[in-house]
Design a protein around this motif. Structure first.
Motif, PDB file in Angstrom:
ATOM      1  N   MET A   1      52.504  27.641  56.944  1.00 25.04           N
ATOM      2  CA  MET A   1      52.242  26.827  58.132  1.00 25.04           C
ATOM      3  C   MET A   1      52.733  27.370  59.207  1.00 25.04           C
ATOM      4  SD  MET A   1      51.327  23.858  59.278  1.00 25.04           S
ATOM      5  CE  MET A   1      51.732  22.745  60.560  1.00 25.04           C
ATOM      6  N   MET A   2      53.984  28.450  58.953  1.00 18.71           N
ATOM      7  CA  MET A   2      54.392  28.972  60.213  1.00 18.71           C
ATOM      8  C   MET A   2      53.522  30.311  60.588  1.00 18.71           C
ATOM      9  SD  MET A   2      57.067  28.236  61.343  1.00 18.71           S
ATOM     10  CE  MET A   2      57.844  29.486  62.084  1.00 18.71           C
ATOM     11  N   LYS A   3      52.644  30.892  59.754  1.00 13.23           N
ATOM     12  CA  LYS A   3      51.857  31.962  59.952  1.00 13.23           C
ATOM     13  C   LYS A   3      50.540  31.396  60.687  1.00 13.23           C
ATOM     14  CE  LYS A   3      52.728  35.160  56.190  1.00 13.23           C
ATOM     15  NZ  LYS A   3      52.048  36.332  55.467  1.00 13.23           N
ATOM     16  N   LEU A   4      50.289  30.307  60.447  1.00 11.76           N
ATOM     17  CA  LEU A   4      49.192  29.567  61.276  1.00 11.76           C
ATOM     18  C   LEU A   4      49.539  29.387  62.812  1.00 11.76           C
ATOM     19  CD1 LEU A   4      46.358  28.243  61.302  1.00 11.76           C
ATOM     20  CD2 LEU A   4      47.702  26.034  60.859  1.00 11.76           C
ATOM     21  N   LEU A   5      50.914  28.968  62.790  1.00 10.86           N
ATOM     22  CA  LEU A   5      51.396  28.698  64.101  1.00 10.86           C
ATOM     23  C   LEU A   5      51.558  30.125  64.944  1.00 10.86           C
ATOM     24  CD1 LEU A   5      53.988  25.975  63.821  1.00 10.86           C
ATOM     25  CD2 LEU A   5      51.933  25.894  64.976  1.00 10.86           C
ATOM     26  N   GLN A   6      51.970  31.276  64.264  1.00  6.80           N
ATOM     27  CA  GLN A   6      52.012  32.468  64.789  1.00  6.80           C
ATOM     28  C   GLN A   6      50.574  33.093  65.202  1.00  6.80           C
ATOM     29  OE1 GLN A   6      54.151  34.885  61.838  1.00  6.80           O
ATOM     30  NE2 GLN A   6      55.893  34.163  62.444  1.00  6.80           N
ATOM     31  N   PHE A   7      49.772  32.962  64.284  1.00  6.54           N
ATOM     32  CA  PHE A   7      48.315  33.150  64.838  1.00  6.54           C
ATOM     33  C   PHE A   7      47.814  32.363  66.113  1.00  6.54           C
ATOM     34  CE2 PHE A   7      43.655  32.434  64.613  1.00  6.54           C
ATOM     35  CZ  PHE A   7      43.270  34.037  64.582  1.00  6.54           C
ATOM     36  N   ALA A   8      48.313  31.067  65.925  1.00  6.55           N
ATOM     37  CA  ALA A   8      47.577  30.135  67.316  1.00  6.55           C
ATOM     38  C   ALA A   8      48.471  30.679  68.601  1.00  6.55           C
ATOM     39  CB  ALA A   8      48.096  28.859  66.865  1.00  6.55           C
ATOM     40  N   THR A   9      49.716  31.114  68.330  1.00  5.56           N
ATOM     41  CA  THR A   9      50.482  31.463  69.859  1.00  5.56           C
ATOM     42  C   THR A   9      50.060  33.030  70.271  1.00  5.56           C
ATOM     43  OG1 THR A   9      52.214  32.176  68.482  1.00  5.56           O
ATOM     44  CG2 THR A   9      52.424  30.137  69.067  1.00  5.56           C
ATOM     45  N   LYS A  10      49.341  34.031  69.410  1.00  2.09           N
ATOM     46  CA  LYS A  10      49.057  35.041  69.913  1.00  2.09           C
ATOM     47  C   LYS A  10      47.674  34.955  70.891  1.00  2.09           C
ATOM     48  CE  LYS A  10      48.236  37.322  66.018  1.00  2.09           C
ATOM     49  NZ  LYS A  10      48.014  38.386  64.965  1.00  2.09           N
ATOM     50  N   ARG A  11      47.671  35.887  71.596  1.00  2.00           N
ATOM     51  CA  ARG A  11      46.654  35.952  72.532  1.00  2.00           C
ATOM     52  C   ARG A  11      45.736  37.061  72.144  1.00  2.00           C
ATOM     53  NH1 ARG A  11      45.360  38.787  76.525  1.00  2.00           N
ATOM     54  NH2 ARG A  11      44.139  38.099  78.371  1.00  2.00           N
ATOM     55  N   PRO A  12      44.458  36.770  72.166  1.00  2.00           N
ATOM     56  CA  PRO A  12      43.415  37.712  71.472  1.00  2.00           C
ATOM     57  C   PRO A  12      43.120  39.029  72.508  1.00  2.00           C
ATOM     58  CG  PRO A  12      42.327  35.482  72.280  1.00  2.00           C
ATOM     59  CD  PRO A  12      43.884  35.129  72.443  1.00  2.00           C
ATOM     60  N   LYS A  13      42.579  39.720  71.968  1.00  2.00           N
ATOM     61  CA  LYS A  13      42.432  40.982  72.588  1.00  2.00           C
ATOM     62  C   LYS A  13      41.223  40.429  73.701  1.00  2.00           C
ATOM     63  CE  LYS A  13      40.996  43.680  69.484  1.00  2.00           C
ATOM     64  NZ  LYS A  13      40.634  44.928  68.510  1.00  2.00           N
ATOM     65  N   ASP A  14      40.906  41.536  74.683  1.00  2.00           N
ATOM     66  CA  ASP A  14      40.272  41.279  75.938  1.00  2.00           C
ATOM     67  C   ASP A  14      38.681  41.259  75.194  1.00  2.00           C
ATOM     68  OD1 ASP A  14      42.221  40.742  77.688  1.00  2.00           O
ATOM     69  OD2 ASP A  14      41.911  42.721  78.833  1.00  2.00           O
ATOM     70  N   SER A  15      38.236  42.470  74.322  1.00  2.00           N
ATOM     71  CA  SER A  15      37.074  42.467  73.995  1.00  2.00           C
ATOM     72  C   SER A  15      36.709  41.294  73.037  1.00  2.00           C
ATOM     73  CB  SER A  15      37.012  43.606  73.298  1.00  2.00           C
ATOM     74  OG  SER A  15      37.846  43.731  72.240  1.00  2.00           O
ATOM     75  N   THR A  16      37.433  40.715  72.392  1.00  4.72           N
ATOM     76  CA  THR A  16      37.359  39.368  71.560  1.00  4.72           C
ATOM     77  C   THR A  16      37.232  38.231  72.403  1.00  4.72           C
ATOM     78  OG1 THR A  16      39.085  40.368  69.756  1.00  4.72           O
ATOM     79  CG2 THR A  16      38.164  37.943  69.643  1.00  4.72           C
ATOM     80  N   ILE A  17      37.739  38.079  73.624  1.00  5.13           N
ATOM     81  CA  ILE A  17      37.568  37.094  74.326  1.00  5.13           C
ATOM     82  C   ILE A  17      36.302  37.119  75.164  1.00  5.13           C
ATOM     83  CG2 ILE A  17      38.353  36.192  76.824  1.00  5.13           C
ATOM     84  CD1 ILE A  17      41.146  36.952  76.028  1.00  5.13           C
ATOM     85  N   LEU A  18      35.858  38.451  75.503  1.00  9.12           N
ATOM     86  CA  LEU A  18      34.515  38.488  76.165  1.00  9.12           C
ATOM     87  C   LEU A  18      33.494  38.185  75.323  1.00  9.12           C
ATOM     88  CD1 LEU A  18      35.338  41.536  78.496  1.00  9.12           C
ATOM     89  CD2 LEU A  18      34.848  39.113  79.091  1.00  9.12           C
ATOM     90  N   TRP A  19      33.581  38.899  74.022  1.00  6.53           N
ATOM     91  CA  TRP A  19      32.426  38.481  72.825  1.00  6.53           C
ATOM     92  C   TRP A  19      32.235  37.014  72.618  1.00  6.53           C
ATOM     93  CZ3 TRP A  19      28.261  41.398  71.912  1.00  6.53           C
ATOM     94  CH2 TRP A  19      28.561  42.631  72.059  1.00  6.53           C
ATOM     95  N   TRP A  20      33.491  36.475  72.088  1.00 10.17           N
ATOM     96  CA  TRP A  20      33.237  34.782  72.074  1.00 10.17           C
ATOM     97  C   TRP A  20      32.793  34.216  73.118  1.00 10.17           C
ATOM     98  CZ3 TRP A  20      32.772  32.927  67.510  1.00 10.17           C
ATOM     99  CH2 TRP A  20      33.227  33.481  66.569  1.00 10.17           C
ATOM    100  N   LEU A  21      33.031  34.405  74.597  1.00 11.84           N
ATOM    101  CA  LEU A  21      32.369  33.888  75.526  1.00 11.84           C
ATOM    102  C   LEU A  21      30.896  33.873  75.534  1.00 11.84           C
ATOM    103  CD1 LEU A  21      33.442  32.771  78.317  1.00 11.84           C
ATOM    104  CD2 LEU A  21      33.189  34.865  79.102  1.00 11.84           C
ATOM    105  N   VAL A  22      30.624  34.898  75.231  1.00 11.45           N
ATOM    106  CA  VAL A  22      29.040  35.473  75.450  1.00 11.45           C
ATOM    107  C   VAL A  22      28.260  34.741  74.214  1.00 11.45           C
ATOM    108  CG1 VAL A  22      27.262  37.016  75.286  1.00 11.45           C
ATOM    109  CG2 VAL A  22      29.177  37.346  76.632  1.00 11.45           C
TER     110      VAL A  22
END
Length: 150
Positions: A1-22
Motif C-alpha cells: 500500500m505504501m509503495k502505491l502511495l509513493q508511486f502516486a505522489t511522484k511526478r512523472p518525467k516531462d517526456s512521459t507527460i508529453l507522450w501520454w498527453l499526445v
C-alpha cells in the motif's frame, strides 16, 4: 500500500507527460473520427439551447475530431503557453469539454464513443486536481525568481 502511495505522489518525467498527453488525445481524436465521420453516427442537433442545421452539425463533428491539435502543438513545440495555475484551469476545462462532448453524442445500445469520452474525462479531472501533468518547464513559466541573500 505504501509503495502505491509513493508511486502516486511522484511526478512523472516531462517526456512521459508529453507522450501520454499526445496518446490520450490521439485516442480521443481517432475514436471521434471513426464514430462520427466514418460511421456517420449522430450528434444532437441542439447546441446551447438552439437548433442547428445539418451543415453546422458536420462542422461540429470535425471540431470534435480536431480537439487534439492543442496537445499536439504543445508536444511539437515543447513551449509553455500559460502559467501553472492557468494550465490547471485548462485541464479542468478539458474535463468539462470531454463531458460535454460525451453528452452530445446520441447514445446507441452498444458501448460507443460517448462512453469512451465519459471514461477518459476522469484522467483529465485527476490531472487538473493534482497538477502533476504539467512539465517542469511550465511549472516555472513567467515566474520571477529572486535570490535571497542572508
Amino acid at each position: 500500500m505504501m509503495k502505491l502511495l509513493q508511486f502516486a505522489t511522484k511526478r512523472p518525467k516531462d517526456s512521459t507527460i508529453l507522450w501520454w498527453l499526445v496518446v490520450f488525445w490521439l485516442i480521443i481524436s481517432l475514436a471521434n473520427y471513426y464514430n462520427l465521420i466514418y460511421q456517420n453516427d449522430l450528434l444532437e442537433t441542439r447546441f446551447f439551447w438552439q437548433d442547428v442545421s445539418e451543415n453546422t452539425v458536420y462542422i461540429i463533428k470535425w471540431l470534435f475530431v480536431g480537439v487534439w491539435l492543442f496537445p499536439l502543438y504543445i508536444w511539437l513545440t515543447r513551449q509553455c503557453i500559460l502559467k501553472k495555475k492557468y494550465m490547471r484551469y485548462v485541464q479542468w476545462w478539458m474535463w468539462v469539454l470531454l463531458l460535454y462532448m460525451s453528452s452530445k453524442i446520441v447514445e446507441t445500445p452498444k458501448l460507443d464513443v460517448d462512453a469512451l469520452l465519459f471514461l477518459l474525462a476522469f484522467p483529465a479531472l485527476i490531472a487538473g486536481i493534482t497538477g502533476k501533468c504539467i512539465t517542469s518547464k511550465c511549472l516555472k513559466y513567467k515566474e520571477k525568481i529572486q535570490k535571497i541573500r542572508v
